[in-house]
Design a protein around this motif. Structure first.
Motif, PDB file in Angstrom:
ATOM      1  N   TYR A   1       0.841  -1.191   0.000  1.00 21.04           N
ATOM      2  CA  TYR A   1       0.000   0.000   0.000  1.00 21.04           C
ATOM      3  C   TYR A   1       0.878   1.244   0.000  1.00 21.04           C
ATOM      4  CZ  TYR A   1      -3.692  -3.212   1.608  1.00 21.04           C
ATOM      5  OH  TYR A   1      -4.577  -4.250   1.730  1.00 21.04           O
ATOM      6  N   SER A   2       0.428   2.267  -0.684  1.00 24.72           N
ATOM      7  CA  SER A   2       1.162   3.525  -0.732  1.00 24.72           C
ATOM      8  C   SER A   2       0.677   4.464   0.356  1.00 24.72           C
ATOM      9  CB  SER A   2       0.975   4.191  -2.106  1.00 24.72           C
ATOM     10  OG  SER A   2       1.522   5.487  -2.112  1.00 24.72           O
ATOM     11  N   ASN A   3       1.610   5.053   1.118  1.00 21.58           N
ATOM     12  CA  ASN A   3       1.281   6.072   2.109  1.00 21.58           C
ATOM     13  C   ASN A   3       1.251   7.444   1.451  1.00 21.58           C
ATOM     14  OD1 ASN A   3       1.180   4.209   4.292  1.00 21.58           O
ATOM     15  ND2 ASN A   3       3.418   4.277   4.441  1.00 21.58           N
ATOM     16  N   SER A   4       0.790   8.445   2.188  1.00 19.45           N
ATOM     17  CA  SER A   4       0.676   9.785   1.630  1.00 19.45           C
ATOM     18  C   SER A   4       2.036  10.385   1.265  1.00 19.45           C
ATOM     19  CB  SER A   4      -0.051  10.709   2.611  1.00 19.45           C
ATOM     20  OG  SER A   4       0.636  10.772   3.849  1.00 19.45           O
ATOM     21  N   ASP A   5       3.114   9.923   1.936  1.00 18.06           N
ATOM     22  CA  ASP A   5       4.454  10.418   1.608  1.00 18.06           C
ATOM     23  C   ASP A   5       5.161   9.533   0.590  1.00 18.06           C
ATOM     24  OD1 ASP A   5       4.919   8.182   3.135  1.00 18.06           O
ATOM     25  OD2 ASP A   5       6.218   9.167   4.601  1.00 18.06           O
ATOM     26  N   PHE A   6       4.405   8.573   0.003  1.00 19.31           N
ATOM     27  CA  PHE A   6       4.882   7.654  -1.019  1.00 19.31           C
ATOM     28  C   PHE A   6       5.863   6.605  -0.491  1.00 19.31           C
ATOM     29  CE2 PHE A   6       3.514  11.384  -3.416  1.00 19.31           C
ATOM     30  CZ  PHE A   6       2.542  10.785  -4.196  1.00 19.31           C
ATOM     31  N   SER A   7       5.926   6.469   0.842  1.00 23.54           N
ATOM     32  CA  SER A   7       6.523   5.258   1.390  1.00 23.54           C
ATOM     33  C   SER A   7       5.448   4.166   1.297  1.00 23.54           C
ATOM     34  CB  SER A   7       6.956   5.479   2.844  1.00 23.54           C
ATOM     35  OG  SER A   7       5.835   5.740   3.678  1.00 23.54           O
ATOM     36  N   PHE A   8       5.787   2.952   1.738  1.00 23.46           N
ATOM     37  CA  PHE A   8       4.850   1.849   1.559  1.00 23.46           C
ATOM     38  C   PHE A   8       4.601   1.125   2.876  1.00 23.46           C
ATOM     39  CE2 PHE A   8       6.264   2.712  -2.664  1.00 23.46           C
ATOM     40  CZ  PHE A   8       5.212   2.355  -3.496  1.00 23.46           C
ATOM     41  N   ARG A   9       3.522   0.352   2.888  1.00 22.81           N
ATOM     42  CA  ARG A   9       3.183  -0.482   4.037  1.00 22.81           C
ATOM     43  C   ARG A   9       2.627  -1.815   3.524  1.00 22.81           C
ATOM     44  NH1 ARG A   9      -1.065   3.069   3.317  1.00 22.81           N
ATOM     45  NH2 ARG A   9      -3.180   2.176   3.455  1.00 22.81           N
ATOM     46  N   ILE A  10       2.729  -2.827   4.384  1.00 21.38           N
ATOM     47  CA  ILE A  10       2.230  -4.151   4.034  1.00 21.38           C
ATOM     48  C   ILE A  10       1.929  -4.898   5.328  1.00 21.38           C
ATOM     49  CG2 ILE A  10       4.501  -5.267   3.990  1.00 21.38           C
ATOM     50  CD1 ILE A  10       3.544  -6.894   1.581  1.00 21.38           C
ATOM     51  N   SER A  11       0.974  -5.800   5.290  1.00 18.79           N
ATOM     52  CA  SER A  11       0.633  -6.611   6.457  1.00 18.79           C
ATOM     53  C   SER A  11       0.774  -8.087   6.113  1.00 18.79           C
ATOM     54  CB  SER A  11      -0.795  -6.329   6.933  1.00 18.79           C
ATOM     55  OG  SER A  11      -0.923  -5.012   7.419  1.00 18.79           O
ATOM     56  N   SER A  12       1.346  -8.848   7.062  1.00 17.96           N
ATOM     57  CA  SER A  12       1.464 -10.290   6.911  1.00 17.96           C
ATOM     58  C   SER A  12       0.633 -10.954   7.999  1.00 17.96           C
ATOM     59  CB  SER A  12       2.927 -10.729   7.031  1.00 17.96           C
ATOM     60  OG  SER A  12       3.050 -12.135   6.922  1.00 17.96           O
ATOM     61  N   TYR A  13      -0.096 -12.017   7.640  1.00 17.89           N
ATOM     62  CA  TYR A  13      -1.013 -12.673   8.565  1.00 17.89           C
ATOM     63  C   TYR A  13      -0.560 -14.107   8.828  1.00 17.89           C
ATOM     64  CZ  TYR A  13      -4.005  -8.801   7.078  1.00 17.89           C
ATOM     65  OH  TYR A  13      -4.493  -7.548   6.784  1.00 17.89           O
ATOM     66  N   LEU A  14      -0.591 -14.492  10.091  1.00 22.39           N
ATOM     67  CA  LEU A  14      -0.255 -15.858  10.482  1.00 22.39           C
ATOM     68  C   LEU A  14      -1.420 -16.447  11.268  1.00 22.39           C
ATOM     69  CD1 LEU A  14       1.660 -18.281  10.911  1.00 22.39           C
ATOM     70  CD2 LEU A  14       2.534 -17.104  12.952  1.00 22.39           C
ATOM     71  N   ASP A  15      -2.054 -17.475  10.711  1.00 20.56           N
ATOM     72  CA  ASP A  15      -3.108 -18.187  11.435  1.00 20.56           C
ATOM     73  C   ASP A  15      -2.454 -19.145  12.435  1.00 20.56           C
ATOM     74  OD1 ASP A  15      -5.104 -16.946   9.936  1.00 20.56           O
ATOM     75  OD2 ASP A  15      -5.024 -18.482   8.377  1.00 20.56           O
ATOM     76  N   PHE A  16      -2.937 -19.139  13.664  1.00 23.53           N
ATOM     77  CA  PHE A  16      -2.333 -19.984  14.693  1.00 23.53           C
ATOM     78  C   PHE A  16      -3.341 -20.315  15.779  1.00 23.53           C
ATOM     79  CE2 PHE A  16      -2.412 -16.020  16.773  1.00 23.53           C
ATOM     80  CZ  PHE A  16      -2.144 -16.184  18.127  1.00 23.53           C
ATOM     81  N   THR A  17      -3.063 -21.396  16.477  1.00 28.25           N
ATOM     82  CA  THR A  17      -3.830 -21.768  17.667  1.00 28.25           C
ATOM     83  C   THR A  17      -2.903 -21.612  18.862  1.00 28.25           C
ATOM     84  OG1 THR A  17      -5.138 -23.363  16.391  1.00 28.25           O
ATOM     85  CG2 THR A  17      -5.144 -23.589  18.797  1.00 28.25           C
ATOM     86  N   PRO A  18      -3.129 -20.618  19.704  1.00 18.53           N
ATOM     87  CA  PRO A  18      -2.163 -20.296  20.771  1.00 18.53           C
ATOM     88  C   PRO A  18      -2.031 -21.389  21.830  1.00 18.53           C
ATOM     89  CG  PRO A  18      -4.165 -18.987  21.003  1.00 18.53           C
ATOM     90  CD  PRO A  18      -4.272 -19.687  19.697  1.00 18.53           C
ATOM     91  N   GLN A  19      -0.791 -21.636  22.200  1.00 13.06           N
ATOM     92  CA  GLN A  19      -0.450 -22.512  23.318  1.00 13.06           C
ATOM     93  C   GLN A  19       0.283 -21.666  24.354  1.00 13.06           C
ATOM     94  OE1 GLN A  19      -1.362 -25.715  23.287  1.00 13.06           O
ATOM     95  NE2 GLN A  19      -2.091 -25.766  21.170  1.00 13.06           N
ATOM     96  N   GLU A  20       0.136 -22.004  25.597  1.00 17.95           N
ATOM     97  CA  GLU A  20       0.739 -21.214  26.659  1.00 17.95           C
ATOM     98  C   GLU A  20       2.256 -21.130  26.479  1.00 17.95           C
ATOM     99  OE1 GLU A  20       0.475 -20.690  31.517  1.00 17.95           O
ATOM    100  OE2 GLU A  20      -0.417 -22.424  30.535  1.00 17.95           O
ATOM    101  N   SER A  21       2.793 -19.938  26.605  1.00 16.37           N
ATOM    102  CA  SER A  21       4.231 -19.636  26.532  1.00 16.37           C
ATOM    103  C   SER A  21       4.807 -19.725  25.122  1.00 16.37           C
ATOM    104  CB  SER A  21       5.037 -20.541  27.479  1.00 16.37           C
ATOM    105  OG  SER A  21       4.614 -20.345  28.822  1.00 16.37           O
ATOM    106  N   ASP A  22       3.965 -19.835  24.100  1.00 17.29           N
ATOM    107  CA  ASP A  22       4.467 -19.773  22.727  1.00 17.29           C
ATOM    108  C   ASP A  22       5.153 -18.433  22.481  1.00 17.29           C
ATOM    109  OD1 ASP A  22       3.846 -22.235  21.750  1.00 17.29           O
ATOM    110  OD2 ASP A  22       1.963 -21.643  20.808  1.00 17.29           O
TER     111      ASP A  22
END
Length: 243
Positions: free
Chosen positions: A160-181
């Motif tokens: 994605y383009s920001n207003s100052d023409f830098s960029f952004r991106i999101s990465s998604y990780l599906d997980f099932t949480p375990q204690e102390s992971d």
């Protein structure tokens, strides 16, 4: 470096000229030596409405849950083809006309957070949000307890383009949480000598911890009440002595 990104932006005049108006942007992005990195996006107030897949020239809606409420213009595919072709063609000519300017390099920032309130053994999603970088080429790697995660559990957005023409991106990780992971998200970018790594630990607030916190807060409040009451009696006693 033999990599020159070009970003073309078109905004509708009725949205761009007056303060307080909404902003609709049509963005064309291409790189001279980039493969599969070309983009044709439509954004509204900073949110991506859709993008056109540069391989198939088909429009892909960013929010598929609203797909039944509106249909993209079927002409977007041909429009993106017309836009991306001249973009690639003009990169070397634009670079020559500007006397091959140095590429702007900006280092990314990142943060990790869960999509939903976390509960053990309940499926959730971790989001690694990477922002403020240029040029728009990053490599994002997830680990769980020091080991690489299954690639099938990972997905990510377009750039994605920001207003100052830098960029952004999101990465998604599906997980099932375990204690102390312990999870990590490492971002590699041309501006970094070593990858930028952030950690996220599964921590749960048990009923016992809640009770202990409540007792601690209650003790502090009672202590403050005692101090105020003591000061009141001292002030009253001093006043009585003067009279």
């Amino acid at each position: 470096m033999d990599l020159i990104p070009v970003l073309l932006l078109i905004c509708l005049p009725q949205y761009c000229q007056a303060a307080g108006k909404h902003l609709l942007r049509f963005l064309t992005f291409c790189q001279r030596n980039g493969t599969g990195g070309d983009q044709y996006d439509i954004e509204y107030d900073g949110d991506q409405l859709l993008y056109v897949d540069p391989a198939t020239y088909e429009a892909v809606q960013r929010l598929p849950e609203f797909a039944d409420q509106w249909v993209p213009d079927p002409g977007l595919g041909p429009d993106s083809y017309v836009s991306l072709g001249p973009c690639r063609y003009n990169i070397p000519r634009a670079a020559k006309g500007e006397y091959y300017p140095e590429e702007v390099i900006a280092s990314p920032t990142s943060m990790i957070y869960p999509k939903q309130e976390m509960e053990l053994e309940i499926l959730n999603t971790l989001i690694c949000f990477v922002n403020d970088f240029h040029p728009p080429t990053v490599n994002i790697v997830w680990t769980r307890n020091g080991r690489p995660v299954d690639p099938s559990l990972v997905s990510q957005t377009q750039y994605y383009s920001n207003s100052d023409f830098s960029f952004r991106i999101s990465s998604y990780l599906d997980f099932t949480p375990q204690e102390s992971d312990i999870f990590s998200c490492s971002v590699d970018h041309i501006s970094l000598k070593v990858p930028l790594t952030k950690f996220w630990v599964v921590e749960l607030h048990t009923d016992q911890q809640v009770v202990e916190t409540a007792v601690c807060v209650g003790g502090v409040i009672l202590g403050l009440i005692g101090v105020v009451t003591g000061l009141w009696f001292i002030m009253k006693a001093n006043k009585s002595c003067r009279t």
